[in-house]
Design a protein around this motif. Sequence first.
Motif, PDB file in Angstrom:
ATOM      1  N   GLY A  44      -8.913 -21.025  17.635  1.00 20.49           N
ATOM      2  CA  GLY A  44      -8.913 -20.048  18.059  1.00 20.49           C
ATOM      3  C   GLY A  44      -7.917 -19.390  18.009  1.00 20.49           C
ATOM      4  N   VAL A  45      -7.525 -18.879  16.736  1.00 18.70           N
ATOM      5  CA  VAL A  45      -6.982 -17.468  17.087  1.00 18.70           C
ATOM      6  C   VAL A  45      -7.664 -16.715  15.322  1.00 18.70           C
ATOM      7  CG1 VAL A  45      -4.709 -18.395  17.738  1.00 18.70           C
ATOM      8  CG2 VAL A  45      -5.552 -18.926  15.052  1.00 18.70           C
ATOM      9  N   ILE A  46      -7.436 -15.963  15.257  1.00 16.36           N
ATOM     10  CA  ILE A  46      -7.536 -14.701  14.080  1.00 16.36           C
ATOM     11  C   ILE A  46      -6.106 -15.042  13.335  1.00 16.36           C
ATOM     12  CG2 ILE A  46      -8.914 -12.554  13.273  1.00 16.36           C
ATOM     13  CD1 ILE A  46     -10.707 -12.687  16.035  1.00 16.36           C
ATOM     14  N   VAL A  47      -6.483 -15.039  12.072  1.00 15.17           N
ATOM     15  CA  VAL A  47      -5.190 -14.795  11.394  1.00 15.17           C
ATOM     16  C   VAL A  47      -5.562 -13.761  10.042  1.00 15.17           C
ATOM     17  CG1 VAL A  47      -3.857 -16.541  10.391  1.00 15.17           C
ATOM     18  CG2 VAL A  47      -5.165 -17.421  11.651  1.00 15.17           C
ATOM     19  N   GLY A  48      -4.259 -12.757  10.201  1.00 16.29           N
ATOM     20  CA  GLY A  48      -4.047 -12.084   9.169  1.00 16.29           C
ATOM     21  C   GLY A  48      -3.111 -12.045   8.201  1.00 16.29           C
ATOM     22  N   ALA A  49      -3.374 -11.555   7.062  1.00 11.49           N
ATOM     23  CA  ALA A  49      -2.404 -11.614   5.783  1.00 11.49           C
ATOM     24  C   ALA A  49      -1.631  -9.871   6.463  1.00 11.49           C
ATOM     25  CB  ALA A  49      -2.285 -11.396   4.831  1.00 11.49           C
ATOM     26  N   GLY A  50       0.684  -9.897   6.398  1.00 19.04           N
ATOM     27  CA  GLY A  50       0.935  -8.801   6.716  1.00 19.04           C
ATOM     28  C   GLY A  50       1.465  -8.109   5.395  1.00 19.04           C
ATOM     29  N   THR A  51       1.589  -6.720   5.273  1.00 18.78           N
ATOM     30  CA  THR A  51       2.957  -7.265   4.258  1.00 18.78           C
ATOM     31  C   THR A  51       2.423  -6.653   3.406  1.00 18.78           C
ATOM     32  OG1 THR A  51       4.854  -7.674   5.402  1.00 18.78           O
ATOM     33  CG2 THR A  51       5.325  -7.250   3.713  1.00 18.78           C
ATOM     34  N   VAL A  52       1.179  -6.684   3.025  1.00 17.00           N
ATOM     35  CA  VAL A  52       0.284  -6.188   1.577  1.00 17.00           C
ATOM     36  C   VAL A  52       0.181  -5.383   0.350  1.00 17.00           C
ATOM     37  CG1 VAL A  52      -2.417  -7.105   0.939  1.00 17.00           C
ATOM     38  CG2 VAL A  52      -1.352  -7.839   3.224  1.00 17.00           C
ATOM     39  N   LEU A  53       1.270  -6.135  -0.885  1.00 16.91           N
ATOM     40  CA  LEU A  53       1.276  -4.479  -0.918  1.00 16.91           C
ATOM     41  C   LEU A  53       0.654  -4.301  -2.249  1.00 16.91           C
ATOM     42  CD1 LEU A  53       5.690  -5.327  -1.012  1.00 16.91           C
ATOM     43  CD2 LEU A  53       4.171  -3.862  -0.163  1.00 16.91           C
ATOM     44  N   ALA A  54      -0.656  -4.933  -2.819  1.00 22.16           N
ATOM     45  CA  ALA A  54      -1.141  -4.142  -3.657  1.00 22.16           C
ATOM     46  C   ALA A  54      -1.985  -4.664  -4.049  1.00 22.16           C
ATOM     47  CB  ALA A  54      -0.740  -5.074  -5.166  1.00 22.16           C
ATOM     48  N   LEU A  55      -3.797  -4.558  -4.649  1.00 19.99           N
ATOM     49  CA  LEU A  55      -4.889  -4.898  -4.617  1.00 19.99           C
ATOM     50  C   LEU A  55      -4.631  -6.551  -4.839  1.00 19.99           C
ATOM     51  CD1 LEU A  55      -7.278  -4.416  -4.322  1.00 19.99           C
ATOM     52  CD2 LEU A  55      -7.631  -3.144  -6.182  1.00 19.99           C
ATOM     53  N   ASP A  56      -4.564  -6.889  -5.954  1.00 17.78           N
ATOM     54  CA  ASP A  56      -4.126  -8.167  -5.852  1.00 17.78           C
ATOM     55  C   ASP A  56      -4.324  -8.931  -5.048  1.00 17.78           C
ATOM     56  OD1 ASP A  56      -5.367  -7.702  -8.773  1.00 17.78           O
ATOM     57  OD2 ASP A  56      -3.249  -7.762  -9.568  1.00 17.78           O
ATOM     58  N   GLN A  57      -2.866  -9.299  -4.080  1.00 18.90           N
ATOM     59  CA  GLN A  57      -2.566  -9.630  -3.568  1.00 18.90           C
ATOM     60  C   GLN A  57      -3.567  -9.456  -2.320  1.00 18.90           C
ATOM     61  OE1 GLN A  57       1.552  -8.098  -1.126  1.00 18.90           O
ATOM     62  NE2 GLN A  57       2.410 -10.067  -1.591  1.00 18.90           N
ATOM     63  N   ALA A  58      -4.213  -8.383  -2.324  1.00 18.12           N
ATOM     64  CA  ALA A  58      -4.986  -8.513  -0.618  1.00 18.12           C
ATOM     65  C   ALA A  58      -6.244  -9.483  -1.166  1.00 18.12           C
ATOM     66  CB  ALA A  58      -6.325  -7.026  -1.124  1.00 18.12           C
ATOM     67  N   ARG A  59      -6.529  -9.370  -2.378  1.00 18.12           N
ATOM     68  CA  ARG A  59      -7.381 -10.397  -3.240  1.00 18.12           C
ATOM     69  C   ARG A  59      -7.161 -11.576  -2.673  1.00 18.12           C
ATOM     70  NH1 ARG A  59      -8.908  -6.592  -8.384  1.00 18.12           N
ATOM     71  NH2 ARG A  59     -10.295  -5.201  -7.579  1.00 18.12           N
TER      72      ARG A  59
END
Length: 214
Positions: A65-80
């Motif tokens: 019941g929650v949508i979960v995201g990642a914060g403090t993403v600093l670089a493209l590799d981290q986003a991937r």
Amino acid sequence: MTTHAQISSQLERAPIVPLVSGDDPDTAVRTAEALRDGGLGVIEVVLRSAGAQRCMEAIVERVEGVIVGAGTVLALDQARSVEASGAQFVVCPGLVDAIAEHCLARDMPCFPGTVTAGEVQRAHAIGLRVVKFFPASLAGGIPMLKAFGSVFRDMRFMPTGGISPDNLGEFLALPQVLACGGSWLTPDDAIAAGDYAKITRLAEQAVTIARQVR
């Protein structure tokens, strides 16, 4: 994959994005459950510790019941990496074209931090229509958002940094604000004491404030 429309729909009901941090997945799961039980359905796990991504993975896997995201993403590799781990959106402290363009190509919601008109205009040119405004209290707060709203009429903002129950209503009353983010909902002392009921109460208080102005 979670879409902008799904996140926006959830935020229309409860326009607050709590920040969850830490290294222990079990604690993160209980924190996320407490926030959900208080009415908050969008959670940002900030990548500020070695175990933060494992915490995000645990919430994605175990909390319904929650949508979960990642914060403090600093670089493209981290986003991937966080995308592969199940992140449903990405939040960055600043605007990095490579991250934004990668997320747009993947149709993955991305909310980069902006603080100047130039950054907001760059985000608009890339194709983004919702951006983080960070650090909100230090970057001009409500007057700055009003100024941005008069110029960037199809942009919406997620102010984060210095938001509290005392000013939450003022920020949410602005039509250009989609939601507010903040760590006041997950105080360290409550988590250390295992007082998850306090976290639920803080979430309920935030939802009540939002409903009074929207």
